[in-house]
Design an enzyme around this catalytic site. Structure first.
Site, PDB file in Angstrom:
ATOM      1  N   ASP A  89       0.851  -1.193   0.000  1.00  0.00           N
ATOM      2  CA  ASP A  89       0.000   0.000   0.000  1.00  0.00           C
ATOM      3  C   ASP A  89       0.885   1.240   0.000  1.00  0.00           C
ATOM      4  O   ASP A  89       1.810   1.348   0.807  1.00  0.00           O
ATOM      5  CB  ASP A  89      -0.897   0.024   1.244  1.00  0.00           C
ATOM      6  CG  ASP A  89      -2.047  -0.964   1.121  1.00  0.00           C
ATOM      7  OD1 ASP A  89      -2.276  -1.468   0.009  1.00  0.00           O
ATOM      8  OD2 ASP A  89      -2.711  -1.243   2.138  1.00  0.00           O
ATOM      9  N   ASP A 109     -13.673  -6.499  -5.086  1.00  0.00           N
ATOM     10  CA  ASP A 109     -13.900  -6.724  -3.652  1.00  0.00           C
ATOM     11  C   ASP A 109     -15.264  -7.377  -3.515  1.00  0.00           C
ATOM     12  O   ASP A 109     -16.269  -6.806  -3.937  1.00  0.00           O
ATOM     13  CB  ASP A 109     -13.882  -5.394  -2.885  1.00  0.00           C
ATOM     14  CG  ASP A 109     -12.495  -4.764  -2.881  1.00  0.00           C
ATOM     15  OD1 ASP A 109     -11.504  -5.520  -2.911  1.00  0.00           O
ATOM     16  OD2 ASP A 109     -12.401  -3.524  -2.872  1.00  0.00           O
TER      17      ASP A 109
END
Lengths: 252, 192
Positions: free
Chosen positions: A11, A130
């Site tokens: 990230d 997702d």
């Protein structure tokens, strides 16, 4: 023989790695380049950089970072997070990224998938999904999992394949962060529903979880973040274990 | 000086980065004189066959490539364009290698993406490389094996992973993205 891939995800915020520990061979785990190089040395098969920066300056910072990553590492890498337009894609691909991943932007504008495939080839387009199990159905969520959509995951994966996706990165929100294992059922259903490779994500907590993933589904790769960042499972140890368990992996 | 042929295909930057890491100077060019004057030529590419061939013909680069006398290495789409013909876009290609390029049948996941080893390798390109070393592939079309095949890979089919004819070399995989083993192959080519 084609090997199962192990993919660490990093990230990125404002050009820095958000979380992670300092491995023995690096002094700054916040430096994405150092961390990426360390992962390459450890035997990662591919890397994913997910940019979670929310500022206007985002693209410029990201393109500079991608340029540096491409100069330094000799394995493929994907860049995702806030890729909304073909111009965003073009900027990171020209800077040296091998693939881009699109998530919310593809749900909002499915034609983006085809545009990217036509301009840069299907192999460049990873569609990240997702998914969450709600009332007996695996559904697609967007905006980092905060917003529900009316899309059923199995319908959406078939659609993105037709639109030109080259791979699917499937994250189970039910499993993500639990360290209780990958979502085997939806991973296998998605792998059976499409003929493009599926990268499974969410829930990896032990080496055995990767073994189970590769033995009981057709997933081509397993992706994880924290277990690699915090050194809980060193990649060489994971690969040695999988090799002993007769899972085909790349050994460097 | 190493010339990297510039055309409408991606992945060119990655090849130049790999050459930089090995300490070689390179130029990305579509200029005939610069290409023919180079010590080595790399013909990279990720993209679509018919539009790539059209671009090469429009720029006269097809004839330039065929007249190269120094070692040239085609990569991925580069290998496929060096064959006789590709099913992708029903495309007549450069005809350096006597092989047909076909689409993988959907028996398994396509594209063939990821790291794969060899069933057979030979020749100077593969010095210090072993059959169980893995290279990184990403492709939906493959070149059929022929007498010019110097490496074979098995995925759905047994296909040509690398080819050689005189000064022309080519790999289906991406050495510039294949970690240390890929770097070794590039080094072998650059030291020819």
């Amino acid at each position: 023989m084609l090997k199962k891939r192990i993919i660490p995800c990093l990230d990125i915020k404002d050009g820095r790695t958000v979380k992670g520990i300092n491995f023995v061979d690096i002094t700054d785990a916040g430096d994405p380049i150092e961390l990426a190089k360390s992962y390459v040395k450890q035997g990662a098969d591919e890397l994913v950089f997910l940019d979670i920066t929310a500022t206007i300056e985002k693209r410029k910072t990201l393109v500079e970072l991608v340029t540096h990553i491409a100069e330094e590492i000799n394995i493929p890498f994907t860049v995702g997070g806030g890729i909304n337009t073909i111009e965003d894609v073009s900027a990171v691909i020209k800077a040296g990224a091998d693939k881009v991943s699109v998530n919310s932007s593809a749900v909002k504008n499915p034609k983006l998938i085809t545009e990217i495939a036509n301009e840069f080839g299907s192999q460049c387009v990873v569609v990240a999904i997702d998914t969450k199990y709600v009332d007996g159905e695996w559904m697609v969520f967007v905006h980092g999992g905060r917003t529900a959509t009316p899309l059923k995951t199995l319908d959406w994966v078939k659609k993105v394949e037709v639109l030109g996706a080259g791979e699917i990165l499937l994250t189970s929100m039910n499993n993500d962060g639990t360290k209780a294992g990958f979502a085997l059922d939806i991973t296998e259903q998605v792998s059976k529903a499409v003929n493009i490779p599926v990268i499974a994500s969410g829930g990896a907590g032990t080496k055995g979880h990767f073994k189970t993933l590769f033995e009981s589904t057709d997933a081509s790769a397993g992706l994880a973040a924290s277990i690699f960042h915090y050194g809980e499972i060193p990649i060489p140890e994971l690969k040695q274990y999988l090799q002993n368990e007769n899972i085909a992996i790349r050994w460097t | 000086m190493i010339a990297i042929i510039k055309y409408n295909a991606g992945n060119i930057r990655s090849v130049q980065n790999a050459l930089n890491r090995l300490g070689y100077n390179s130029i990305i060019t579509d200029n005939k004189e610069e290409i023919l004057a180079a010590d080595k030529v790399i013909f990279p590419g990720v993209g679509e066959a018919s539009s790539a061939m059209k671009y090469l013909r429009d720029k006269g680069l097809d004839d330039v490539i065929l007249s190269i006398k120094k070692p040239m290495l085609g990569i991925c789409l580069g290998l496929q364009l060096m064959c006789d013909y590709s099913e992708e876009g029903d495309t007549k290609c450069l005809g350096i290698f006597n092989a047909q390029v076909k689409k993988f049948p959907p028996n398994e996941k396509v594209p063939h993406i990821g790291w794969n080893s060899f069933s057979d390798i030979k020749g100077e390109l593969f010095q210090d490389i072993k059959t169980d070393n893995d290279m990184y592939y990403v492709h939906s079309y493959y070149a059929e094996k022929n007498s010019q095949t110097v490496a074979t890979c098995d995925y759905i089919k047994s296909f040509a992973s690398a080819m050689q004819k005189n000064n022309f070399y080519a790999t289906q995989f991406h050495p510039e993205k294949s970690a240390e083993v890929g770097t070794q192959l590039l080094k072998n080519f650059l030291e020819l």
